[in-house]
Design an enzyme around this catalytic site. Structure first.
Site, PDB file in Angstrom:
ATOM      1  N   SER A 258       0.817  -1.205   0.000  1.00  0.00           N
ATOM      2  CA  SER A 258       0.000   0.000   0.000  1.00  0.00           C
ATOM      3  C   SER A 258       0.861   1.269   0.000  1.00  0.00           C
ATOM      4  O   SER A 258       1.655   1.458  -0.915  1.00  0.00           O
ATOM      5  CB  SER A 258      -0.954  -0.054   1.189  1.00  0.00           C
ATOM      6  OG  SER A 258      -2.070   0.718   0.914  1.00  0.00           O
ATOM      7  N   LYS A 262       3.964   2.069  -2.654  1.00  0.00           N
ATOM      8  CA  LYS A 262       4.345   3.258  -3.429  1.00  0.00           C
ATOM      9  C   LYS A 262       5.839   3.504  -3.162  1.00  0.00           C
ATOM     10  O   LYS A 262       6.631   3.808  -4.055  1.00  0.00           O
ATOM     11  CB  LYS A 262       3.538   4.488  -2.973  1.00  0.00           C
ATOM     12  CG  LYS A 262       2.001   4.303  -2.910  1.00  0.00           C
ATOM     13  CD  LYS A 262       1.291   5.574  -2.443  1.00  0.00           C
ATOM     14  CE  LYS A 262      -0.071   5.397  -1.791  1.00  0.00           C
ATOM     15  NZ  LYS A 262      -1.125   4.772  -2.512  1.00  0.00           N
ATOM     16  N   TRP A 349     -10.231   0.932  -4.826  1.00  0.00           N
ATOM     17  CA  TRP A 349      -9.604   2.209  -4.420  1.00  0.00           C
ATOM     18  C   TRP A 349      -8.205   2.310  -5.046  1.00  0.00           C
ATOM     19  O   TRP A 349      -7.750   3.370  -5.448  1.00  0.00           O
ATOM     20  CB  TRP A 349      -9.532   2.229  -2.894  1.00  0.00           C
ATOM     21  CG  TRP A 349      -8.999   3.472  -2.244  1.00  0.00           C
ATOM     22  CD1 TRP A 349      -7.911   3.565  -1.429  1.00  0.00           C
ATOM     23  CD2 TRP A 349      -9.551   4.793  -2.293  1.00  0.00           C
ATOM     24  NE1 TRP A 349      -7.737   4.855  -0.977  1.00  0.00           N
ATOM     25  CE2 TRP A 349      -8.734   5.635  -1.497  1.00  0.00           C
ATOM     26  CE3 TRP A 349     -10.651   5.365  -2.948  1.00  0.00           C
ATOM     27  CZ2 TRP A 349      -8.970   6.993  -1.327  1.00  0.00           C
ATOM     28  CZ3 TRP A 349     -10.888   6.728  -2.778  1.00  0.00           C
ATOM     29  CH2 TRP A 349     -10.056   7.506  -1.979  1.00  0.00           C
ATOM     30  N   HIS A 400      -7.921  -5.524   0.550  1.00  0.00           N
ATOM     31  CA  HIS A 400      -6.627  -4.837   0.605  1.00  0.00           C
ATOM     32  C   HIS A 400      -5.816  -5.364   1.796  1.00  0.00           C
ATOM     33  O   HIS A 400      -6.186  -5.125   2.945  1.00  0.00           O
ATOM     34  CB  HIS A 400      -6.945  -3.344   0.783  1.00  0.00           C
ATOM     35  CG  HIS A 400      -5.774  -2.439   0.794  1.00  0.00           C
ATOM     36  ND1 HIS A 400      -4.997  -2.213  -0.315  1.00  0.00           N
ATOM     37  CD2 HIS A 400      -5.240  -1.675   1.784  1.00  0.00           C
ATOM     38  CE1 HIS A 400      -4.052  -1.339  -0.015  1.00  0.00           C
ATOM     39  NE2 HIS A 400      -4.167  -1.007   1.256  1.00  0.00           N
TER      40      HIS A 400
HETATM   41  C1  GCU Z   1      -5.237   4.855   2.223  1.00  0.00           C
HETATM   42  C2  GCU Z   1      -4.667   5.680   1.083  1.00  0.00           C
HETATM   43  C3  GCU Z   1      -3.920   4.819   0.070  1.00  0.00           C
HETATM   44  C4  GCU Z   1      -2.908   3.948   0.774  1.00  0.00           C
HETATM   45  C5  GCU Z   1      -3.560   3.172   1.894  1.00  0.00           C
HETATM   46  C6  GCU Z   1      -2.595   2.365   2.758  1.00  0.00           C
HETATM   47  O1  GCU Z   1      -6.262   4.064   1.756  1.00  0.00           O
HETATM   48  O2  GCU Z   1      -5.717   6.392   0.486  1.00  0.00           O
HETATM   49  O3  GCU Z   1      -3.263   5.620  -0.889  1.00  0.00           O
HETATM   50  O4  GCU Z   1      -2.278   3.109  -0.149  1.00  0.00           O
HETATM   51  O5  GCU Z   1      -4.217   4.080   2.781  1.00  0.00           O
HETATM   52  O6  GCU Z   1      -1.441   2.691   2.830  1.00  0.00           O
HETATM   53  O7  GCU Z   1      -3.074   1.422   3.392  1.00  0.00           O
END
Ligand code: GCU
Length: 419
Positions: A258, A262, A349, A400
């Site tokens: 997540s 990134k 998402w 997720h």
């Molecule tokens: C939120 C955020 C995402 C991210 C996620 C996470 O949902 O909007 O961009 O990837 O948190 O890190 O769990």
């Protein structure tokens, strides 16, 4: 007309006036979002688009056209011209630039347990100490390596913003999110550092953490954000790993889930010592194409997490088409090293289809650099791993998360690439 183009070749054309049909765009047998999930999420978050049909027309920036218009068609032109241009564009507009403040770095091996996990593994606890301008910051690396291997082993380094060292030490060996026992059995080392120790995951105007230590008094608009700081931390862990004889330093994978997914992409782009990058469900600001505006958008990212990226990224709120890059170019920066992108079925998402198109459009860079990869244009079905050359992808059923099933697929890929 919607054109997604790469290296001057139109790879996907949709007829003028024809709505994009997600099933045909992704192939009949391939994954496509469950309509019930689309409806449910759309109701939960009005104003966010979850529907493939509403993805606007867009053009991807050319990965192989350099600033002066030259077509990049050789390894030399890629390495000397285009790759440096693209990484600069990401520094300037997305993740931000590392400050040039000089610092010293020390490693302190706090403990070594050669009989960890019933004698099957060695556990090392290492403090990484950064000193600058009379101040210092310590963050912590944990490393497990299998005992029955003579030479250094390949290692997965997990960037973990969530768990702190004050949590029970036992999670480190048990959790599906970081399945050390299974990895050790398969001959892999596992390392983890808590990136929030390096830079807390909240907006504090960059006063705390490594920013407080290394930032200039006035932060320029392209100063590094929190994700770039975490990526920098992964590189400092790598500085340690290359010194440890239990580690095969040419076989270290940087992994993140997540927000840390990134980060793993950016860490791999900035630091080519990482021989593999694994980006689990990284979504917007990670593998997913910004221009599709499906699920989380640039504006939403910059509003809810104003500390993650550089200030310049905010200029692209609701102006995705003016971004000089899109995420296929970030994935291209990993080539010719190994790259694993994965997504989860319910995680719209994070735009799974946009992440796959991004990977598909990065593949020509792997081919240019001679590590032939060829993934189909349409997405694979659920739970079906695709591996081709140095790239791999899967979309898992469920929500997720980072699960043992994901890790097993990562290790299958590493077996292919490294063993
Ligand atoms: C939120 C955020 C995402 C991210 C996620 C996470 O949902 O909007 O961009 O990837 O948190 O890190 O769990």
């Amino acid at each position: 007309m919607k054109i997604i183009s790469n290296s001057g070749i139109a790879v996907a054309l949709f007829l003028i006036g024809t709505k994009i049909n997600s099933a045909s765009a992704q192939g009949d047998n391939g994954w496509h979002a469950n309509t019930i999930t689309v409806e449910k999420l759309s109701k939960e978050r009005p104003g966010i688009n979850y529907s493939e049909e509403k993805v606007p027309a867009y053009n991807l920036p050319e990965i192989f056209t350099s600033h002066n218009g030259v077509k990049v068609n050789s390894v030399d032109l890629w390495n000397k011209t285009r790759r440096p241009e693209i990484i600069e564009l990401f520094r300037k507009n997305v993740y931000g630039r590392i400050p040039e403040t000089p610092y010293q770095k020390k490693f302190k091996i706090v403990s070594i347990d050669k009989h960890a996990m019933g004698g099957t593994a060695t556990q090392k606890e290492v403090d990484i100490i950064i000193e600058a301008m009379g101040k210092s910051l310590t963050f912590h690396l944990t490393l497990f390596t299998p005992n029955d291997v003579k030479n250094g082993v390949p290692v997965f380094l997990l960037i973990d913003p969530w768990r702190s060292d004050t949590d029970s030490p036992h999670w480190k060996q048990k959790d599906e999110y970081w399945p050390v026992k299974e990895a050790i059995k398969r001959g892999y080392g596992m390392a983890v550092f808590n990136s929030s120790d390096l830079d807390p995951d909240n907006f504090d105007n960059f006063k705390n953490g490594i920013h407080g230590l290394l930032d200039q008094k006035i932060r320029p608009d392209d100063a590094w954000g929190t994700l770039a700081a975490w990526a920098w931390g992964a590189s400092r862990c790598m500085d340690y790993l290359v010194t440890d004889k239990d580690v095969a330093s040419d076989k270290v994978a940087v992994v993140g889930h997540s927000r840390a997914g990134k980060t793993s992409l950016w860490a791999g782009a900035e630091d080519t010592r990482f021989a593999m990058v694994v980006s689990n469900e990284s979504g917007a600001g990670g593998a997913a194409l910004a221009r599709r505006r499906l699920g989380e958008t640039v504006e939403r990212l910059n509003t809810i997490f104003p500390h993650w990226f550089c200030s310049n990224y905010k200029k692209y709120n609701n102006k995705e088409d003016s971004l000089p890059v899109d995420m296929h170019m970030l994935l291209g920066l990993i080539a010719p090293r190994a790259l694993y992108i994965d997504c989860a079925d319910e995680d719209l998402w994070g735009d799974p289809h946009g992440s796959y198109i991004s990977l598909y459009n990065a593949v020509p860079v792997f081919n240019l650099l001679g590590v032939n990869s060829d993934i189909p244009e349409s997405m694979p079905p659920l739970n079906k791993q695709v591996i081709s050359g140095r790239v791999a992808f899967h979309i898992r059923d469920g929500a997720h998360n980072l699960l043992l099933r994901d890790w097993n697929w990562f290790m299958d890929f590493a077996d292919k690439v490294w063993k």
